[in-house]
Scaffold this motif. Structure first.
Motif, PDB file in Angstrom:
ATOM      1  N   GLN A 114      94.100  77.477  35.760  1.00  0.00           N
ATOM      2  CA  GLN A 114      95.483  76.777  35.477  1.00  0.00           C
ATOM      3  C   GLN A 114      95.437  76.540  33.940  1.00  0.00           C
ATOM      4  N   GLU A 115      96.121  77.501  33.039  1.00  0.00           N
ATOM      5  CA  GLU A 115      96.083  76.496  32.014  1.00  0.00           C
ATOM      6  C   GLU A 115      96.141  74.742  32.067  1.00  0.00           C
ATOM      7  N   ILE A 116      95.363  74.731  30.314  1.00  0.00           N
ATOM      8  CA  ILE A 116      95.377  73.876  29.588  1.00  0.00           C
ATOM      9  C   ILE A 116      96.612  73.223  29.041  1.00  0.00           C
ATOM     10  N   THR A 117      96.471  71.816  27.861  1.00  0.00           N
ATOM     11  CA  THR A 117      96.759  71.918  26.682  1.00  0.00           C
ATOM     12  C   THR A 117      96.356  71.537  25.595  1.00  0.00           C
ATOM     13  N   ASP A 118      96.970  72.239  24.727  1.00  0.00           N
ATOM     14  CA  ASP A 118      96.168  72.432  23.311  1.00  0.00           C
ATOM     15  C   ASP A 118      96.366  70.427  22.892  1.00  0.00           C
ATOM     16  N   CYS A 150      97.765  76.454  27.167  1.00  0.00           N
ATOM     17  CA  CYS A 150      97.035  76.958  26.277  1.00  0.00           C
ATOM     18  C   CYS A 150      95.018  77.855  27.277  1.00  0.00           C
ATOM     19  N   GLU A 151      94.749  78.392  27.230  1.00  0.00           N
ATOM     20  CA  GLU A 151      93.407  79.274  27.856  1.00  0.00           C
ATOM     21  C   GLU A 151      93.000  78.069  28.061  1.00  0.00           C
ATOM     22  N   ASP A 152      91.584  77.623  29.505  1.00  0.00           N
ATOM     23  CA  ASP A 152      90.876  76.797  29.760  1.00  0.00           C
ATOM     24  C   ASP A 152      89.939  77.097  28.760  1.00  0.00           C
ATOM     25  N   LEU A 195      86.304  76.596  30.270  1.00  0.00           N
ATOM     26  CA  LEU A 195      86.680  76.687  32.220  1.00  0.00           C
ATOM     27  C   LEU A 195      85.905  78.040  32.101  1.00  0.00           C
ATOM     28  N   PRO A 217      91.252  74.849  20.612  1.00  0.00           N
ATOM     29  CA  PRO A 217      91.547  75.391  21.765  1.00  0.00           C
ATOM     30  C   PRO A 217      92.165  76.666  21.380  1.00  0.00           C
TER      31      PRO A 217
END
Length: 435
Positions: free
Chosen positions: A36-40, A46-48, A51, A95
């Protein structure tokens, strides 16, 4: 006896894979991970990265412990236009910003005005103006909008080279990453564009190593390679005669490794660019967003006719439908009700996509003596698309080409001599001819 293999991490935007290939380039192990993507800090996806780092380290440790294989080397194939800033301790300092992150128009204008104008600059760097998709413009943004990050950054690494650094502990730049529409490289002068020095980034870019370079004595690690350039490697090694490769997915990219003519203004305006091959030579390319358009339209046709979207994967080419539609106006989903059934609507959609592809691919032919067109990816398995493409290029031999996990195979091939005791197989690419 344990089987000698290479471990290749093939890191895409959607799927992350670890594959092991034996000396005949057959895949003997495959592990796929979706994240799952996260946020900047701005709330953009954005890419995690942390992880991803953790998963890759765990996966490599697990396969190194296997008793039925001996891992002779590791290499990375990963998507481009993405950079990692590392600090003095070698840790990520920010990030992994998404290449689709909106780019401030005012900043873009200031950049091009400062460095010779959009058209001239795009010529020099073989990079259409694409905002964050030009990773160099991401660096410019950091320099002018994130001074704290600029100060903390010891090195900037493109994603394939950062992932290689995780296992080798050594930092490098590499030409397939530098050369993929980054706006960093002056193609005529064959060096970084002067803006890189002017903005203070040159000292933060590691030394350039060839794609064939490996480091580490106990476990050789390649420097990593941009995935589009990696996918081209099996074709270059198997087919010395000129060809164009049409790589089809979300984007359909026509790559002509034998066209070294400078980009023209007209070509740049039609989304042409240059990649750089693993051996340093430019590859004139053009892009279409056809895969995305196809997927969206298929969903709409399916709803309109009450079909399962999967139904269209099995449709066969029908020359009578094509003849019937030959004089019809351009396909439009808004007028889909004028089609008598879903097969007619789908044929017309693909006819429209192939017509656009014909124009885009012809842009990269130039004056080269290309007589073969190889198609890989999703559309290579589409009977209707392949028959129509052969019809659109009657002067060429059109082939559906299959290389299982082409990017991973390419990443293994570029460091072949560092892990493989056998010659490169002559049957890396399987072809099916369409007349």
């Amino acid at each position: 006896m344990p089987v000698p293999v290479i471990a290749v991490f093939d890191i895409g935007k959607t799927n992350k894979k670890l594959l092991m290939l034996n000396e005949q380039y057959r895949i003997v192990f495959e592990q796929q991970t979706s994240m799952q993507e996260i946020t900047d800090e701005s709330g953009d996806p954005c890419e995690d990265l942390l992880l991803l780092i953790s998963i890759m380290r765990q996966q490599l440790a697990a396969v190194l412990a296997m008793e039925d294989v001996t891992i002779k080397a590791v290499n990375i194939s990963a998507y481009g236009a993405s950079v990692v800033y590392i600090d003095e301790n070698g840790d990520p300092a920010a990030p992994l910003y998404n290449y689709l992150k909106p780019y401030p128009e005012e900043l873009s204008t200031r950049f091009y005005d400062t460095y010779g104008g959009r058209e001239s600059f795009s010529h020099q760097t073989a990079s259409p103006a694409l905002g964050s998709l030009n990773s160099g413009l991401q660096l410019y943004r950091v320099r002018h909008c994130q001074l704290s990050l600029f100060s903390r950054t010891r090195y900037m690494l493109h994603l394939p080279q950062f992932l290689s650094y995780l296992f080798s502990g050594e930092v490098f730049s590499e030409m397939t990453s530098i050369g993929c529409h980054t706006a960093l490289w002056d193609f005529a002068c064959n060096q970084y564009h002067p803006w890189v020095t002017a903005e203070g980034w040159l000292d933060k870019l590691p030394p350039i190593a060839p794609a064939s370079h490996v480091t580490g004595s106990q476990l050789p690690v390649g420097v990593g390679i941009h995935d589009s350039s990696a996918a081209l490697v099996p074709y270059l090694l198997q087919f010395p005669e000129p060809f164009v490769l049409l790589s089809t997915g979300t984007w359909c990219i026509s790559m002509n490794p034998f066209n070294h003519e400078p980009l023209t203004t007209e070509e740049l305006q039609q989304d042409c660019l240059c990649y750089i091959r693993y051996d340093g030579l430019p590859v004139k390319s053009s892009r279409l967003f056809s895969g995305h358009i196809h997927e969206t339209a298929v969903q709409q046709i399916a709803v309109l006719f009450g079909e399962d979207p999967q139904h269209f994967k099995g449709l066969l080419y029908d020359p009578q439908i094509v003849e019937q539609l030959a004089q019809s106006p351009e396909f439009s989903i808004l007028e889909a009700s004028r089609y008598e059934n879903s097969a007619v609507a789908y044929h017309h959609l693909v006819m429209s996509l192939v017509q656009q592809q014909r124009q885009a691919t012809r842009l990269v032919l130039g004056h080269t003596a290309v007589r073969r067109l190889f198609v890989d990816g999703g559309f290579a398995r589409n009977s209707i698309y392949m028959h129509l493409l052969a019809k659109a290029f009657p002067e060429m031999d059109v082939y559906a080409a299959t290389v299982s996990q082409a990017s991973a195979v390419g990443a293994a091939l570029v460091i072949h001599d560092s892990w493989n005791t056998q010659p490169v197989p002559a049957d890396l690419v399987q072809l099916k001819h369409y007349a």
